[in-house]
Design an enzyme around this catalytic site. Structure first.
Site, PDB file in Angstrom:
ATOM      1  N   ASN A  13       0.879  -1.171   0.000  1.00 32.38           N
ATOM      2  CA  ASN A  13       0.000   0.000   0.000  1.00 32.38           C
ATOM      3  C   ASN A  13       0.918   1.222   0.000  1.00 32.38           C
ATOM      4  O   ASN A  13       1.479   1.575   1.033  1.00 32.38           O
ATOM      5  CB  ASN A  13      -0.893  -0.036   1.255  1.00 32.38           C
ATOM      6  CG  ASN A  13      -1.687   1.247   1.438  1.00 32.38           C
ATOM      7  OD1 ASN A  13      -1.766   2.071   0.527  1.00 32.38           O
ATOM      8  ND2 ASN A  13      -2.283   1.404   2.615  1.00 32.38           N
ATOM      9  N   LYS A  15       0.215   4.246  -0.379  1.00 32.41           N
ATOM     10  CA  LYS A  15      -0.399   5.465   0.179  1.00 32.41           C
ATOM     11  C   LYS A  15      -0.119   6.655  -0.749  1.00 32.41           C
ATOM     12  O   LYS A  15      -0.102   6.466  -1.955  1.00 32.41           O
ATOM     13  CB  LYS A  15       0.095   5.694   1.609  1.00 32.41           C
ATOM     14  CG  LYS A  15      -0.053   4.423   2.460  1.00 32.41           C
ATOM     15  CD  LYS A  15       0.089   4.660   3.925  1.00 32.41           C
ATOM     16  CE  LYS A  15      -0.098   3.349   4.674  1.00 32.41           C
ATOM     17  NZ  LYS A  15      -0.100   3.479   6.108  1.00 32.41           N
ATOM     18  N   HIS A  99      -9.592   1.608   4.532  1.00 32.53           N
ATOM     19  CA  HIS A  99      -8.332   1.763   5.267  1.00 32.53           C
ATOM     20  C   HIS A  99      -8.559   2.736   6.423  1.00 32.53           C
ATOM     21  O   HIS A  99      -9.316   3.702   6.285  1.00 32.53           O
ATOM     22  CB  HIS A  99      -7.235   2.285   4.333  1.00 32.53           C
ATOM     23  CG  HIS A  99      -5.879   2.221   4.969  1.00 32.53           C
ATOM     24  ND1 HIS A  99      -5.443   3.175   5.850  1.00 32.53           N
ATOM     25  CD2 HIS A  99      -4.902   1.293   4.895  1.00 32.53           C
ATOM     26  CE1 HIS A  99      -4.238   2.839   6.279  1.00 32.53           C
ATOM     27  NE2 HIS A  99      -3.882   1.701   5.720  1.00 32.53           N
ATOM     28  N   GLU A 101      -6.896   5.079   7.519  1.00 31.84           N
ATOM     29  CA  GLU A 101      -6.603   6.484   7.202  1.00 31.84           C
ATOM     30  C   GLU A 101      -7.777   7.137   6.472  1.00 31.84           C
ATOM     31  O   GLU A 101      -8.045   8.319   6.641  1.00 31.84           O
ATOM     32  CB  GLU A 101      -5.301   6.580   6.387  1.00 31.84           C
ATOM     33  CG  GLU A 101      -4.090   6.334   7.286  1.00 31.84           C
ATOM     34  CD  GLU A 101      -2.902   5.704   6.593  1.00 31.84           C
ATOM     35  OE1 GLU A 101      -2.827   5.723   5.350  1.00 31.84           O
ATOM     36  OE2 GLU A 101      -2.024   5.161   7.311  1.00 31.84           O
ATOM     37  N   GLU A 171      -5.917  -4.701  10.248  1.00 32.48           N
ATOM     38  CA  GLU A 171      -4.883  -3.704  10.500  1.00 32.48           C
ATOM     39  C   GLU A 171      -5.179  -2.947  11.798  1.00 32.48           C
ATOM     40  O   GLU A 171      -5.940  -1.967  11.783  1.00 32.48           O
ATOM     41  CB  GLU A 171      -4.834  -2.694   9.347  1.00 32.48           C
ATOM     42  CG  GLU A 171      -4.474  -3.299   8.008  1.00 32.48           C
ATOM     43  CD  GLU A 171      -3.767  -2.303   7.105  1.00 32.48           C
ATOM     44  OE1 GLU A 171      -2.702  -2.632   6.592  1.00 32.48           O
ATOM     45  OE2 GLU A 171      -4.264  -1.170   6.944  1.00 32.48           O
ATOM     46  N   GLY A 177       2.123   2.285  10.671  1.00 32.40           N
ATOM     47  CA  GLY A 177       3.118   3.343  10.541  1.00 32.40           C
ATOM     48  C   GLY A 177       3.801   3.721  11.838  1.00 32.40           C
ATOM     49  O   GLY A 177       4.500   4.726  11.914  1.00 32.40           O
ATOM     50  N   SER A 217       2.888  -2.200  10.270  1.00 33.19           N
ATOM     51  CA  SER A 217       4.328  -2.332  10.512  1.00 33.19           C
ATOM     52  C   SER A 217       4.873  -3.731  10.214  1.00 33.19           C
ATOM     53  O   SER A 217       5.796  -4.197  10.874  1.00 33.19           O
ATOM     54  CB  SER A 217       4.675  -1.907  11.936  1.00 33.19           C
ATOM     55  OG  SER A 217       4.321  -0.542  12.140  1.00 33.19           O
TER      56      SER A 217
HETATM   57  P1  PGA Z   1       2.573   0.242   7.568  1.00 35.41           P
HETATM   58  O1  PGA Z   1       1.154   0.507   6.869  1.00 35.41           O
HETATM   59  O2  PGA Z   1       3.067  -1.069   7.019  1.00 35.41           O
HETATM   60  O3  PGA Z   1       3.431   1.399   7.138  1.00 35.41           O
HETATM   61  O4  PGA Z   1       2.343   0.184   9.035  1.00 35.41           O
HETATM   62  C1  PGA Z   1       0.244  -0.524   6.679  1.00 35.41           C
HETATM   63  C2  PGA Z   1      -1.013   0.013   6.067  1.00 35.41           C
HETATM   64  O5  PGA Z   1      -1.430   1.107   6.459  1.00 35.41           O
HETATM   65  O6  PGA Z   1      -1.616  -0.620   5.191  1.00 35.41           O
END
Ligand code: PGA
Length: 256
Positions: A13, A15, A99, A101, A171, A177, A217
């Protein structure tokens, strides 16, 4: 993972990172690092404007292209929106929905997530439906209850036949993140619970066949342990998917 019953998927992903013009060199760098034949389904999800280049340059690496969001509407006067039809037309095979976010910064609720998933299924794009609890919810011991609610809401009205073309990603918000990964036990517990919810909704067979990914992560170091869990069928990877070597190492971690 359970390769006998379901697909293993490593999905990046990106982003709001990288650019369309950078995809060619990224793929050139990634190609020699990937095992051949590929040990799992490999996907890179990008903003809609980059999907076409991902389709073009991903082919050689056998990397499927995905988007990160879609409109719930089919077409019409929705300035700035991108429809499932448009994504299909440029070759997107997957699309992330719900997601955290998007839920957090764009106030997407479970009904909207459900509508977007259905819009994608309608156009034969596989939704990667994200669910996950906040730190407060985990600390209040509400994780399983909340995830159960999210999964049920996201899958509302989706038939068992359609579920074969749906991927779920667990998630935990506190792990995204942050460098704080869920332990493999924590991730397994929730992924197993998600499969349990699907079993209750659709029966044993569909539950056994649905791929459930872990995200938050996941990186080159912890991927193998997470992927060794019986109900974790792959990963949704943010930060580590931006680095070719790390992403390739995570793909290789499925060879166990
Ligand atoms: P990350 O993000 O691996 O940077 O923690 C995962 C995601 O948001 O899909």
């Amino acid at each position: 993972m359970n390769r006998r019953y379901r697909k293993t998927i490593i999905a990046g992903n990106w982003k709001m990172n990288m650019t369309a013009s950078g995809i060619k060199s990224f793929m050139q760098e990634l190609k020699p690092l990937l095992p051949s034949p590929k040990p799992c389904e490999i996907v890179l999800c990008t903003p809609a404007v980059m999907v076409q280049n991902m389709v073009k340059f991903g082919k050689d690496c056998k990397v499927a292209a995905g988007a990160e969001d879609v409109s719930k509407y089919e077409k019409g006067a929705y300035t700035g929106e991108v429809s499932a039809d448009m994504l299909k037309d440029i070759g997107a095979k997957y699309c992330i929905v719900g997601h955290s976010e998007r839920r957090q910064y764009h106030h997407e609720d479970d009904m909207l997530v459900n509508a977007k998933a259905k819009a994608l299924i309608e156009k034969n794009i596989i939704p990667i439906i994200c669910v996950g609890e906040s730190l407060e919810q985990r600390e209040m011991d509400l994780t399983i209850e909340y995830i159960t609610y999210q999964v049920k809401a996201a899958l509302s009205g989706i038939t068992a036949a359609q579920l074969r073309h749906v991927v779920i990603a667990y998630e935990p918000i506190w792990a995204i993140g942050t460098g704080k990964t869920a332990t493999s036990e924590q991730a397994q517990e929730v992924c197993c619970a998600i499969r349990g919810v699907i079993r209750k909704m659709y029966g044993a067979r569909p539950a056994r066949s649905v791929s459930i990914l872990y995200g938050g992560s996941m990186n080159a170091k912890n991927a193998a342990e997470l992927l060794a869990q019986p109900d974790i069928d792959g990963g949704l990877i943010g930060g580590a998917s931006l680095k070719t070597a790390d992403f390739a190492t995570i793909v290789k971690a499925t060879m166990q």
